[in-house]
Scaffold this motif. Structure first.
Motif, PDB file in Angstrom:
ATOM      1  N   SER A  45      31.472  37.903  42.244  1.00 27.60           N
ATOM      2  CA  SER A  45      32.118  38.782  41.276  1.00 27.60           C
ATOM      3  C   SER A  45      33.146  39.637  42.012  1.00 27.60           C
ATOM      4  O   SER A  45      33.095  40.856  41.986  1.00 27.60           O
ATOM      5  CB  SER A  45      31.061  39.661  40.595  1.00 27.60           C
ATOM      6  OG  SER A  45      31.626  40.308  39.491  1.00 27.60           O
ATOM      7  N   THR A  86      34.283  34.766  37.852  1.00 28.49           N
ATOM      8  CA  THR A  86      35.737  34.818  37.654  1.00 28.49           C
ATOM      9  C   THR A  86      36.190  33.611  36.819  1.00 28.49           C
ATOM     10  O   THR A  86      35.388  32.754  36.471  1.00 28.49           O
ATOM     11  CB  THR A  86      36.480  34.795  39.007  1.00 28.49           C
ATOM     12  OG1 THR A  86      36.495  33.445  39.511  1.00 28.49           O
ATOM     13  CG2 THR A  86      35.816  35.717  40.008  1.00 28.49           C
ATOM     14  N   SER A  87      37.501  33.578  36.540  1.00 29.25           N
ATOM     15  CA  SER A  87      38.016  32.454  35.749  1.00 29.25           C
ATOM     16  C   SER A  87      38.378  31.255  36.621  1.00 29.25           C
ATOM     17  O   SER A  87      38.877  30.247  36.132  1.00 29.25           O
ATOM     18  CB  SER A  87      39.244  32.909  34.952  1.00 29.25           C
ATOM     19  OG  SER A  87      40.286  33.273  35.827  1.00 29.25           O
ATOM     20  N   ASN A 112      34.167  34.362  30.310  1.00 29.53           N
ATOM     21  CA  ASN A 112      34.842  35.625  30.059  1.00 29.53           C
ATOM     22  C   ASN A 112      33.954  36.510  29.169  1.00 29.53           C
ATOM     23  O   ASN A 112      33.284  36.025  28.256  1.00 29.53           O
ATOM     24  CB  ASN A 112      36.166  35.302  29.350  1.00 29.53           C
ATOM     25  CG  ASN A 112      37.017  36.506  29.148  1.00 29.53           C
ATOM     26  OD1 ASN A 112      37.176  37.316  30.030  1.00 29.53           O
ATOM     27  ND2 ASN A 112      37.569  36.626  27.955  1.00 29.53           N
ATOM     28  N   SER A 127      36.778  33.818  45.007  1.00 31.82           N
ATOM     29  CA  SER A 127      35.916  32.717  44.570  1.00 31.82           C
ATOM     30  C   SER A 127      36.488  31.383  45.009  1.00 31.82           C
ATOM     31  O   SER A 127      35.763  30.521  45.510  1.00 31.82           O
ATOM     32  CB  SER A 127      35.755  32.738  43.040  1.00 31.82           C
ATOM     33  OG  SER A 127      34.978  33.854  42.647  1.00 31.82           O
ATOM     34  N   GLY A 157      36.713  38.620  42.125  1.00 33.81           N
ATOM     35  CA  GLY A 157      38.071  38.174  41.827  1.00 33.81           C
ATOM     36  C   GLY A 157      38.252  36.696  42.099  1.00 33.81           C
ATOM     37  O   GLY A 157      37.558  36.100  42.930  1.00 33.81           O
ATOM     38  N   GLY A 158      39.211  36.095  41.367  1.00 33.86           N
ATOM     39  CA  GLY A 158      39.392  34.651  41.406  1.00 33.86           C
ATOM     40  C   GLY A 158      39.785  34.106  42.767  1.00 33.86           C
ATOM     41  O   GLY A 158      39.314  33.034  43.170  1.00 33.86           O
TER      42      GLY A 158
END
Lengths: 348, 348
Positions: free
Chosen positions: B75, B99-100, B131, B81, B77-78
């Motif tokens: 958790s 993240t996305s 999300n 990750s 940030g993309g």
């Protein structure tokens, strides 16, 4: 009224938030006012307001107040309108009423001048001003209806506290300070004065505006649904509304889904109709983060539209974001526009 | 993993708002944690967090941090990750990513445990957490889908600033104080950190969450649309979304219009399905002004649903108001639920 060049105007509820804005607009828009009479409850009588450099003393509204008045602009709550609007009409005035008292009366035109100006002249002494959240939506929908037809409307609103009156504005201010100072918030008014329970609005969202009806919808939601059909002369148009009060002071915003009747309409087509329509300002440029917000629309007369997107599944579906100052176009300005049309067209 | 009774868990982004809530939930929900490793950027390394009465020092996340880890909860940030999740997987960990970065990867299950728990075991080392605004909606839609089918979904959101991170929370606080003190508001972050323009969120509404896409929708709106279809295994379901940031701190609210597939369904039918569904609390009693709000849902794990109404024109249409804590069910709690399921079912 004969074709005299000036009119006598009364403003009922002159000391309220909307009444004050009406008086200012009568001056700013230079309406041909001979005598301006400012009326209020007994409690507020004696206050003074400025009009064209003169100090005008507010008087208590009584049936006799309307002797000699050509146009009476009512913005003092439904019960005052029900009591005194017929008295004004009896004395020869045309009433423009800003409450919900007469809106669904079939003998009373419900008017947004950009949408159904022709209905003004059909009045029988009273013309109703629609609900604030209805007005801004029908202005945005009108050019789309005219060019592409309308098959359905689904709206979710984002409404400012000033729509619930000056005390709701104070409540939001006070609760915001309490929250930021880590004190308990006191809720005494919203969502609805006189309803059983009150909830904090600061840093919150309340999915209740006005009282609940038997069918589970609020009165605000039913106003949007029924008034939209009446103003647009589309009694069969499917309209759905969810109305939500939010912690900002001025301007209502609306997320609106519509279906047009024609096929193959593009976002650019919709933008072109809106941009060319009187009373609308298009603010729709996502690549430059241009879209209207409640703060950017405050103290302006236009209805602002942005975030226009085609639905990704329905060729006839479009999404719009509509914002306008609820006290101006949503109330005072629409009222003054009706008065302007009455005078200009000699429809008194 | 063998059938051992305890697991080694790493939390990446432990010093963030969601990371902190994950650590608390791992303790509160009594997950069988052997070793808990707290990881962060170099900047936050060295801080300490409490876990089960012990002080745990946060370490800088590196590829080697994941040696011996069974479950890594990301958790941070993309970009973190994308860089480190494959490293964790390489070392034998199962990643639950908040993240996305991997959500729309067809090799990565996208999971809400109340909706598609069976997808968890299909993982290839990474499971994506959806999300926040998607999660609460699909939880509410799942029991309706199962019993009555779903024909379409149109959602307008009312989203809290905490979804944009801890600095957005501070920005709302600071701007609120500035506005109440009649100072100019300073906008440096919202609507989107790194985008060209910034607008005040205090006493305002911003119809932009995340950056705009070529098609005029924001990335947040496309996340809601695409993730809903993936989680529900309904690639053809028409879903439309308008996402709006609002001046409250916690919980997202959603005004959702759905069409079911069966005819003759009643509000009571929908209420019954929602009330009996794990993870949902029905708060729907208009006559007593009972409905969820962002404040009432904050710090709770459930998805709250109220304002359920039948559309007045479409027998298959219903309107719902869905509220949930965006940092809990929308993020930390959904992540920990996936970890629970991995352990309980021995799906590591």
């Amino acid at each position: 009224m004969s074709t005299k060049q000036t009119v006598n105007i009364a403003v009922v509820g002159a000391t309220g938030a909307v009444g004050g804005k009406i008086v200012k607009l009568l001056e700013d828009k230079n309406l041909p006012v001979d005598t301006l009479k400012l009326l209020s409850s007994k409690r507020s009588a004696g206050k003074t307001l400025s009009f064209k450099g003169q100090s005008v003393t507010v008087e208590e509204a009584t049936p006799e107040s309307f002797e000699g008045i050509d146009i009476a602009l009512f913005s003092a709550g439904g019960s005052i309108s029900k009591e005194l609007a017929p008295e004004a009409v009896k004395r020869g005035a045309v009433v423009v009423d800003n409450t919900s008292a007469f809106r669904m009366d079939e003998n009373v035109p419900l008017v947004v001048p950009e949408v159904n100006p022709e209905d003004i002249q059909k009045h029988n002494g009273i013309i109703a001003n629609p609900n604030c959240s209805t007005i801004q939506m029908v202005v945005a929908l009108k050019p789309i209806l005219d060019k592409y037809g309308l098959g359905r409307v689904i709206v979710s609103t984002y409404q400012a506290v000033s729509g619930a009156g000056a005390n709701a504005v104070i409540e939001l201010e006070e609760q915001s300070k309490q929250y930021l100072n880590k004190q308990e918030m006191e809720a005494n008014l919203l969502p609805v004065k006189g309803d059983k329970k009150h909830y904090p609005i600061a840093f919150n969202a309340l999915p209740q505006i006005d009282v609940f009806q038997e069918n589970g919808y609020t009165f605000e939601e039913m106003k949007m649904i029924n008034e939209t059909k009446k103003i647009m002369h589309l009694p069969e148009l499917p309209v759905a509304a969810t109305c939500v009060r939010l912690p900002f002071f001025t301007s209502h915003a609306e997320s609106v889904y519509i279906e047009v009747e024609k096929e193959g309409v593009t976002v650019q087509d919709i933008q072109a109709e809106l941009a060319g329509f009187d009373g609308i300002e298009l603010q729709d440029d996502p690549s430059n983060q241009v879209y209207p917000t409640p703060l950017s629309a405050a103290n302006k007369e236009e209805v602002f539209v942005g975030r226009i997107r085609k639905d990704l599944d329905n060729d006839k579906g479009f999404h719009l974001w509509i914002v306008s100052d609820n006290l101006l176009k949503g109330a005072a300005w629409n009222t003054v526009q009706i008065a302007q049309a009455l005078i200009r067209n000699n429809w008194l």
